[in-house]
Design a protein around this motif. Structure first.
Motif, PDB file in Angstrom:
ATOM      1  N   ALA A  34       0.836  -1.197   0.000  1.00 30.17           N
ATOM      2  CA  ALA A  34       0.000   0.000   0.000  1.00 30.17           C
ATOM      3  C   ALA A  34       0.875   1.251   0.000  1.00 30.17           C
ATOM      4  CB  ALA A  34      -0.915   0.005   1.224  1.00 30.17           C
ATOM      5  N   TYR A  36       0.759   5.504   1.141  1.00 37.67           N
ATOM      6  CA  TYR A  36       0.110   6.540   1.925  1.00 37.67           C
ATOM      7  C   TYR A  36       0.754   7.898   1.648  1.00 37.67           C
ATOM      8  CZ  TYR A  36      -1.618   2.686   4.827  1.00 37.67           C
ATOM      9  OH  TYR A  36      -2.221   1.537   5.266  1.00 37.67           O
ATOM     10  N   GLN A  38       1.332  11.577   3.680  1.00 40.51           N
ATOM     11  CA  GLN A  38       1.258  12.215   4.991  1.00 40.51           C
ATOM     12  C   GLN A  38       1.726  13.668   4.901  1.00 40.51           C
ATOM     13  OE1 GLN A  38       3.739  10.716   8.242  1.00 40.51           O
ATOM     14  NE2 GLN A  38       2.103  11.154   9.711  1.00 40.51           N
ATOM     15  N   LYS A  42      -0.329  15.634  10.438  1.00 42.86           N
ATOM     16  CA  LYS A  42      -1.526  14.858  10.103  1.00 42.86           C
ATOM     17  C   LYS A  42      -1.206  13.375  10.076  1.00 42.86           C
ATOM     18  CE  LYS A  42      -4.108  18.493   9.238  1.00 42.86           C
ATOM     19  NZ  LYS A  42      -5.268  18.847  10.097  1.00 42.86           N
ATOM     20  N   ALA A  43      -2.255  12.552  10.154  1.00 41.67           N
ATOM     21  CA  ALA A  43      -2.085  11.114  10.033  1.00 41.67           C
ATOM     22  C   ALA A  43      -1.852  10.728   8.572  1.00 41.67           C
ATOM     23  CB  ALA A  43      -3.321  10.398  10.562  1.00 41.67           C
ATOM     24  N   PRO A  44      -1.231   9.587   8.345  1.00 36.45           N
ATOM     25  CA  PRO A  44      -1.138   9.080   6.966  1.00 36.45           C
ATOM     26  C   PRO A  44      -2.519   8.869   6.361  1.00 36.45           C
ATOM     27  CG  PRO A  44       0.384   7.913   8.405  1.00 36.45           C
ATOM     28  CD  PRO A  44      -0.504   8.726   9.296  1.00 36.45           C
ATOM     29  N   LEU A  46      -4.484   6.815   3.215  1.00 34.04           N
ATOM     30  CA  LEU A  46      -4.337   5.716   2.265  1.00 34.04           C
ATOM     31  C   LEU A  46      -4.644   6.168   0.833  1.00 34.04           C
ATOM     32  CD1 LEU A  46      -3.906   2.645   1.786  1.00 34.04           C
ATOM     33  CD2 LEU A  46      -6.357   2.344   2.227  1.00 34.04           C
ATOM     34  N   TYR A  87       4.689   7.096   1.986  1.00 34.15           N
ATOM     35  CA  TYR A  87       5.178   5.870   2.599  1.00 34.15           C
ATOM     36  C   TYR A  87       4.582   4.651   1.898  1.00 34.15           C
ATOM     37  CZ  TYR A  87       6.557   8.752   6.597  1.00 34.15           C
ATOM     38  OH  TYR A  87       7.140   9.704   7.400  1.00 34.15           O
ATOM     39  N   GLN A  89       3.824   0.486   2.508  1.00 36.17           N
ATOM     40  CA  GLN A  89       3.546  -0.432   3.615  1.00 36.17           C
ATOM     41  C   GLN A  89       3.337  -1.823   3.043  1.00 36.17           C
ATOM     42  OE1 GLN A  89      -0.442  -0.470   4.789  1.00 36.17           O
ATOM     43  NE2 GLN A  89      -0.158  -2.044   6.338  1.00 36.17           N
ATOM     44  N   PHE A  99       6.519  -0.503   7.382  1.00 37.69           N
ATOM     45  CA  PHE A  99       6.463   0.667   6.518  1.00 37.69           C
ATOM     46  C   PHE A  99       7.853   1.019   6.020  1.00 37.69           C
ATOM     47  CE2 PHE A  99       2.126   2.226   7.271  1.00 37.69           C
ATOM     48  CZ  PHE A  99       1.777   1.479   8.394  1.00 37.69           C
TER      49      PHE A  99
ATOM     50  N   LEU B  45       7.251   4.861  11.047  1.00 38.21           N
ATOM     51  CA  LEU B  45       5.926   4.317  11.337  1.00 38.21           C
ATOM     52  C   LEU B  45       6.057   2.869  11.779  1.00 38.21           C
ATOM     53  CD1 LEU B  45       3.919   5.782   8.350  1.00 38.21           C
ATOM     54  CD2 LEU B  45       3.201   5.944  10.752  1.00 38.21           C
ATOM     55  N   TYR B  94      -1.134   6.569  17.013  1.00 39.94           N
ATOM     56  CA  TYR B  94      -2.339   6.630  16.192  1.00 39.94           C
ATOM     57  C   TYR B  94      -3.197   5.390  16.411  1.00 39.94           C
ATOM     58  CZ  TYR B  94       0.085  10.097  13.200  1.00 39.94           C
ATOM     59  OH  TYR B  94       0.746  11.199  12.710  1.00 39.94           O
ATOM     60  N   PHE B 104      -4.963   0.006   6.403  1.00 38.66           N
ATOM     61  CA  PHE B 104      -5.373   1.078   7.319  1.00 38.66           C
ATOM     62  C   PHE B 104      -6.071   2.205   6.541  1.00 38.66           C
ATOM     63  CE2 PHE B 104      -3.243  -1.043  10.622  1.00 38.66           C
ATOM     64  CZ  PHE B 104      -1.974  -1.401  10.196  1.00 38.66           C
ATOM     65  N   TRP B 107      -7.811   6.812  10.099  1.00 36.12           N
ATOM     66  CA  TRP B 107      -6.868   7.038  11.188  1.00 36.12           C
ATOM     67  C   TRP B 107      -7.399   8.136  12.105  1.00 36.12           C
ATOM     68  CZ3 TRP B 107      -1.299   5.515  10.887  1.00 36.12           C
ATOM     69  CH2 TRP B 107      -1.019   4.690   9.788  1.00 36.12           C
ATOM     70  N   GLY B 108      -7.010   8.059  13.375  1.00 32.68           N
ATOM     71  CA  GLY B 108      -7.210   9.181  14.267  1.00 32.68           C
ATOM     72  C   GLY B 108      -6.191  10.263  13.957  1.00 32.68           C
ATOM     73  N   GLN B 109      -6.322  11.396  14.607  1.00 31.89           N
ATOM     74  CA  GLN B 109      -5.415  12.514  14.331  1.00 31.89           C
ATOM     75  C   GLN B 109      -4.042  12.322  14.972  1.00 31.89           C
ATOM     76  OE1 GLN B 109      -7.658  15.765  16.033  1.00 31.89           O
ATOM     77  NE2 GLN B 109      -6.698  15.544  18.038  1.00 31.89           N
TER      78      GLN B 109
END
Lengths: 108, 117
Positions: A34, A36, A38, A42-44, A46, A87, A89, A99, B45, B94, B104, B107-109
């Protein structure tokens, strides 16, 4: 564990450029890879799963290809919103998911 | 659309237990794996573990002896406990949803947890 290595670590590009990022695995993943995006703080997010399947809502300028141990993420025409870190994964079911170290796409 | 939100202390003392909760809203627990990950400059990560909606857990072998993940469907929450923390456990933590057919996807912040005395 299966290791995944991304290249390059940093990529300098301009809006409109075609951008390619590579991910290599230490063992065959089949298609279980996969990608991502980012952004800072902030979160990654998809983008691509199963090597080439576009996640719902992701722009079609993003595409993925490859199988086995070598995979690529391509952005066909880089947009201002695409400057971020990417990234890969691997999620082969017989190994804990891991990752890559990330590729930062920066403004040239 | 499902939303995830981490909560818990931002500062934990060395040797103590880190405890975080993820609250899920706008979606069902059914048929998903619910995961914890973390991100630090040193390790990048890192997947910590997950719990299936039926309660089965899987943990990263490198953290397995210190990790516990639990689920409370009545509160729409799942939780992480990481024991005997050191400075190396300082990271942004996370929570995330993992559908069996993709990976995934939500995701949360994220929450920064610092291990320091």
């Amino acid at each position: 564990d299966i290791q995944v290595t991304q290249s390059p670590s940093i990529l300098s590009a301009s809006v409109g450029d075609r951008v390619t990022i590579t991910c290599r695995a230490s063992q065959s993943l089949g298609s279980y890879l996969a990608w991502y995006q980012q952004k800072p703080g902030k979160a990654p997010h998809l983008l691509i799963y199963k090597a080439s399947s576009l996640q719902s809502g992701v722009p079609s300028r993003f595409s993925g290809s490859g199988s086995g141990t070598e995979f690529t993420l391509t952005i066909s025409s880089l947009q201002p919103d695409d400057f971020a870190t990417y990234y890969c994964q691997q999620y082969n079911s017989y190994s804990p998911t891991t990752f890559g170290q990330g590729t930062k796409v920066e403004f040239k | 659309q499902v939303q995830l939100q981490e909560s818990g202390p931002g500062l934990v003392k060395p040797s103590e237990t880190l405890s975080l909760t993820c609250t899920v809203s706008g979606g069902s627990f059914t048929n998903y794996y619910w995961s914890w990950l973390r991100q630090s400059p040193a390790k990048g990560l890192e997947w910590i573990g997950n719990i299936y909606y039926r309660g089965t857990t899987n943990y990263n072998p490198y953290l397995k002896t210190r990790v516990s993940i639990s689920l409370d469907t009545s509160k729409n929450q799942f939780s992480l406990k990481l024991s005997s923390v050191t400075a190396a456990d300082t990271a942004v933590y996370y929570c995330a949803r993992y559908p069996p057919t993709t990976t995934f996807d939500s995701w949360g912040q994220g929450v920064l947890v610092t291990v320091s005395s």
